[in-house]
Design an enzyme around this catalytic site. Structure first.
Site, PDB file in Angstrom:
ATOM      1  N   ASP A  34       0.840  -1.188   0.000  1.00  0.00           N
ATOM      2  CA  ASP A  34       0.000   0.000   0.000  1.00  0.00           C
ATOM      3  C   ASP A  34       0.876   1.239   0.000  1.00  0.00           C
ATOM      4  OD1 ASP A  34       0.742  -0.671   2.755  1.00  0.00           O
ATOM      5  OD2 ASP A  34      -0.504   1.038   3.313  1.00  0.00           O
ATOM      6  N   GLU A  89      -0.005  -0.719   5.720  1.00  0.00           N
ATOM      7  CA  GLU A  89       1.012  -0.226   6.643  1.00  0.00           C
ATOM      8  C   GLU A  89       0.920   1.280   6.827  1.00  0.00           C
ATOM      9  OE1 GLU A  89       4.783   1.462   8.043  1.00  0.00           O
ATOM     10  OE2 GLU A  89       3.840   1.793   6.099  1.00  0.00           O
TER      11      GLU A  89
END
Length: 450
Positions: free
Chosen positions: A89, A151
């Site tokens: 991400d 994250e």
């Protein structure tokens, strides 16, 4: 295997795959579509299967994007197992007007590519895959792979590994969510500062009162708050909260000119604090006012302010207990009575720092590998940022050595407009990963980890 030649032959394919991955706007923040995150997940699963990884699983936890877990068994009973971590991400692009090209259209720059998330952390995802490709899916060590999907926003996965220690058991782990101090300087990160948030607020009046009629006696909440905030630093700009740990920094650090350029410090404005940059950034505390609730200048009225609030971000020494550090700040503020007015202090989230042990076989292998890849000895740095998952993985595998290195560099504009990665750093990281597993497998003895 001629490691460098093998990696060089793979670079065109790795670049193409990095472009494919970076073109996916896999932002896992609320308000952004979930489909691109799933698309990035599926692309990586396919890449892992293409390189011959047979066990590829999905870890689904509440309120987070899927985590990819993959495993290659060790080639022999006495071979070590390493865990490789990175995340797929990315940060939101922010104000797209500040970008020189669309953030999710990977665009060539001198020596590399520009796109959101191309350095943090998709370059490191590709570096892990590059190592597996160089060994045709059969490295001389067992491998466990963790590619996280949320994250940047924060995830319950940070605390999950200790609840499933068998899954994450390993002899060493490479956390690839960072990189070099500067391009061309191989760097091992050995410490992460902890982080905490505290909110302090002041209420003095029921409502605003005319500053001409009441100012001078009516307690101004903003003035009270500013007085309190001014006690957090001394005349030099060093943190003045008693008990927060600060030590001399003995590793490598930036030059002042490098730091001024990286931070965008305006000409003629001095840096704050005293001592080395390493102490100020890594082995000492920092307190930043990250939010302030008060009347805006544009809409200011001639009135005594009845209410003001500030949010503080505390960064503290890697070895200081997180709750202790937060409590020191909270008690400092609660002990104040600016102009006799009490403060309301509310502790918020906190996360521990981390300091890695050095000297074991994995660190010896990493030092050799980084020297082989970049042609010079590695530098040691810390980082003021925190990676909460590091502590979770370290608790799950308490005997494992933790290594932090990767393909980013401090000048790559991570989390900022015009993020970029350099092909030289990506290529050298893949070479270093290949050399690391080779050296670690050769030097490893069961039970020898530091």
């Amino acid at each position: 295997m001629d490691t460098a030649a093998k990696v060089d032959a793979l670079m065109d394919g790795l670049r193409a795959d990095l472009e494919r991955l970076a073109a996916i706007p896999s932002v896992a923040f609320p308000g952004f579509p979930a489909e691109p995150v799933r698309q990035a997940h599926d692309l990586l699963v396919g890449m892992l299967r293409d390189v011959g990884v047979e066990r590829v699983e999905r870890i689904d936890l509440p309120d987070t994007a899927p985590v990819i877990f993959a495993e290659i068994p060790p080639p022999s009973p006495d071979a070590p197992t390493i865990l490789l971590y990175s995340h797929y991400d990315v940060q939101p692009p922010g104000d797209e007007k500040l970008w020189l090209s669309p953030p999710f259209e990977p665009t060539p720059v001198e020596g590399g590519l520009r796109a959101r998330g191309i350095a943090d952390d998709k370059s490191n995802v590709i570096a892990h895959l590059g190592m597996l490709r160089a060994y045709e899916g059969r490295p001389p060590v067992g491998v466990k792979i963790v590619f996280e999907g949320q994250e940047e926003y924060g995830s319950p996965f940070d605390d999950y590994p200790p609840s499933d220690p068998e899954r994450f058991a390993c002899d060493a782990m490479v956390i690839a969510d960072l990189g070099n101090l500067r391009p061309g300087t191989p760097t091992l990160t050995t410490g992460l500062r902890g982080a905490s948030e505290v909110v302090v607020e002041v209420r003095t009046l029921q409502e605003p009162r005319h500053s001409g009629e009441f100012g001078g006696a009516a307690p101004d909440a903003l003035l009270v708050l500013l007085n309190a905030l001014s006690t957090l630093h001394d005349v030099h700009g060093d943190v003045a909260v008693a008990g927060l740990r600060r030590e001399e920094w003995t590793g490598t650090t930036y030059t002042e000119d490098e730091f001024r350029d990286l931070a965008g410090v305006r000409d003629g404005v001095p840096l704050i604090g005293s001592g080395s940059l390493g102490e100020r950034l890594w082995s000492g505390p920092a307190i930043t006012v990250i939010g302030l609730d008060a009347p805006s200048v544009e809409h200011a009225a001639s009135a005594v302010v009845p209410y003001a609030r500030a949010k503080l971000n505390l960064r503290f020494h890697p070895r200081q207990d997180a709750k202790e550090a937060q409590n020191l700040l909270v008690e400092h503020l609660r002990g104040l009575r600016p102009f006799g007015v009490p403060l309301t202090v509310t502790p918020g989230d906190t996360g521990p720092g981390y300091e890695a042990s050095t000297g074991g076989p994995a660190y010896r292998a990493a030092l050799t590998a980084l020297r082989e890849a970049w042609g010079e000895d590695a530098s040691y740095v810390a980082t003021g940022g925190s990676i909460p998952l590091v502590n979770g993985l370290a608790r799950a595998a308490p005997g494992a050595e933790v290594l932090l290195f990767g393909a980013q560099d401090s000048m790559c504009n991570l989390h900022a407009p015009n993020e970029r990665v350099l092909f030289s750093e990506l290529r050298n990281t893949v070479v270093a990963m290949c050399a690391f597993v080779r050296e670690y497998a050769a030097d490893f003895r069961p039970g020898a980890a530091a």
